[in-house]
Design a protein around this motif. Structure first.
Motif, PDB file in Angstrom:
ATOM      1  N   UNK A 260      18.298  11.401  41.238  1.00  0.00           N
ATOM      2  CA  UNK A 260      18.252  11.081  42.662  1.00  0.00           C
ATOM      3  C   UNK A 260      16.885  10.608  43.145  1.00  0.00           C
ATOM      4  N   UNK A 261      15.825  11.171  42.609  1.00  0.00           N
ATOM      5  CA  UNK A 261      14.486  10.865  43.109  1.00  0.00           C
ATOM      6  C   UNK A 261      13.708   9.910  42.213  1.00  0.00           C
ATOM      7  N   UNK A 262      14.375   9.349  41.216  1.00  0.00           N
ATOM      8  CA  UNK A 262      13.705   8.449  40.273  1.00  0.00           C
ATOM      9  C   UNK A 262      13.834   6.999  40.720  1.00  0.00           C
ATOM     10  N   UNK A 263      12.908   6.176  40.245  1.00  0.00           N
ATOM     11  CA  UNK A 263      12.938   4.757  40.540  1.00  0.00           C
ATOM     12  C   UNK A 263      13.408   3.952  39.345  1.00  0.00           C
ATOM     13  N   UNK A 264      12.685   2.891  39.040  1.00  0.00           N
ATOM     14  CA  UNK A 264      13.040   2.007  37.920  1.00  0.00           C
ATOM     15  C   UNK A 264      12.391   2.535  36.644  1.00  0.00           C
ATOM     16  N   UNK A 265      12.772   3.779  36.290  1.00  0.00           N
ATOM     17  CA  UNK A 265      12.170   4.487  35.168  1.00  0.00           C
ATOM     18  C   UNK A 265      11.693   5.859  35.609  1.00  0.00           C
ATOM     19  N   UNK A 266      11.451   6.732  34.667  1.00  0.00           N
ATOM     20  CA  UNK A 266      11.085   8.108  34.997  1.00  0.00           C
ATOM     21  C   UNK A 266      10.346   8.754  33.829  1.00  0.00           C
ATOM     22  N   UNK A 267       9.733   9.902  34.134  1.00  0.00           N
ATOM     23  CA  UNK A 267       8.963  10.635  33.129  1.00  0.00           C
ATOM     24  C   UNK A 267       9.325  12.114  33.234  1.00  0.00           C
ATOM     25  N   UNK A 268       8.623  12.952  32.466  1.00  0.00           N
ATOM     26  CA  UNK A 268       8.755  14.394  32.580  1.00  0.00           C
ATOM     27  C   UNK A 268      10.114  14.918  32.175  1.00  0.00           C
ATOM     28  N   UNK A 269      10.610  15.899  32.915  1.00  0.00           N
ATOM     29  CA  UNK A 269      11.861  16.555  32.580  1.00  0.00           C
ATOM     30  C   UNK A 269      13.040  15.593  32.603  1.00  0.00           C
ATOM     31  N   UNK A 270      13.011  14.626  33.507  1.00  0.00           N
ATOM     32  CA  UNK A 270      14.102  13.653  33.560  1.00  0.00           C
ATOM     33  C   UNK A 270      14.120  12.799  32.296  1.00  0.00           C
ATOM     34  N   UNK A 271      12.952  12.453  31.805  1.00  0.00           N
ATOM     35  CA  UNK A 271      12.867  11.691  30.575  1.00  0.00           C
ATOM     36  C   UNK A 271      13.386  12.493  29.386  1.00  0.00           C
ATOM     37  N   UNK A 272      13.014  13.758  29.325  1.00  0.00           N
ATOM     38  CA  UNK A 272      13.526  14.617  28.262  1.00  0.00           C
ATOM     39  C   UNK A 272      15.041  14.733  28.343  1.00  0.00           C
TER      40      UNK A 272
END
Length: 286
Positions: A260-272
């Motif tokens: 929900x809060x990500x843009x055109x790519x993400x890092x951290x826990x969402x990436x995992x």
């Protein structure tokens, strides 16, 4: 696009060191030794300088070894296969029995439209891999992981240009799916408008449907996994949610994740979370 680059740079969970040279001593006349790891960079599949791919073949492979094809983003007019090296490295670490083909394709410009040129390039790569199965010692079962424009191309080829049903799974990370979406057709955003104009400033509805995975998907489509960001400035959320609904209607095996809060790519826990889900999906379906 910076977020996508950050995604690709940070997806490697540990540092890996691999040689950039061939580790097999076989000659093309002999074919490759399937018990040995092999890699080759910048394999040409056409006369254009962008018509090249990198191939990474695991040791102890056979004619059942599946092939994952990586397709970079860049708005159809930019980007490079090097952008997908993070995916290549993590696949080699966590799904080590899969062959990897990381591709470049001809980029669109004022004189060259992305369609059908880039779809034709993927077809050429698939044909090359099939024709050289004995040499590489691989199967003709393929998967796709695409990012942004590369995700669009991965979905479109898998849904509409795979008459042999060789694609066993496809992954879209922030990929456009439907160019007839009002969020695109009615946009005043100059960045989105510029991307749309690559497909023609006065493109017909019929043509926009032709280049849209949403309109080309059928009930025989391969298992599909989708990842989107709720605050993506380039890819409206409806590109993901509508694709999910269409797959549900057709009974196609699929998974869908919206951060929900990500843009055109993400890092951290969402990436995992992305890699955790994609790894299991790959091991299940490829």
């Amino acid at each position: 696009m910076k977020a996508i680059k950050l995604l690709l740079l940070t997806i490697v969970l540990v540092s890996l060191s691999f040689s950039c040279s061939k580790e097999s001593t076989d000659t093309p006349e002999q074919g490759l030794n399937p018990s040995e790891y092999y890699q080759e960079l910048n394999v040409s599949y056409g006369p254009d300088r962008d018509q090249k791919f990198d191939v990474y073949l695991p040791k102890n492979r056979n004619r059942s070894t599946k092939v994952m094809i990586l397709v970079h983003g860049g708005g159809w007019s930019a980007g490079d296969k090097a952008d997908m090296n993070g995916f290549k490295d993590i696949i080699r670490q966590d799904v080590s029995d899969v062959a990897i083909v990381n591709i470049n394709y001809r980029l669109a410009d004022d004189d060259r439209n992305p369609y059908p040129m880039q779809i034709d390039d993927i077809t050429s790569i698939i044909n090359h891999l099939k024709e050289n199965q004995d040499y590489y010692v691989i199967s003709d079962d393929f998967g796709f992981i695409g990012v942004s424009a590369g995700a669009h191309l991965s979905l479109l080829w898998s849904y509409a240009f795979d008459p042999g049903n060789n694609v066993k799974m496809v992954c879209s990370i922030v990929g456009p799916t439907n160019f007839t979406d009002p969020a695109y057709l009615n946009t005043t955003d100059p960045n989105i408008r510029a991307l749309m104009d690559l497909y023609g400033t006065a493109a017909s509805t019929q043509f926009l449907e032709e280049v849209s995975p949403y309109h080309r998907v059928t009930a025989t489509a391969p298992p599909t996994i989708l990842f989107y960001g709720g605050k993506d400035p380039l890819i409206p959320t409806t590109q993901g949610t509508a694709m999910r609904s269409r797959l549900q209607q057709l009974g196609v095996t699929h998974e869908f994740t919206l951060y929900e809060n990500a843009g055109h790519g993400w890092i951290g826990l969402e990436l995992l979370d992305t890699w955790s889900k994609l790894k299991v999906f790959t091991q299940t379906h490829l």
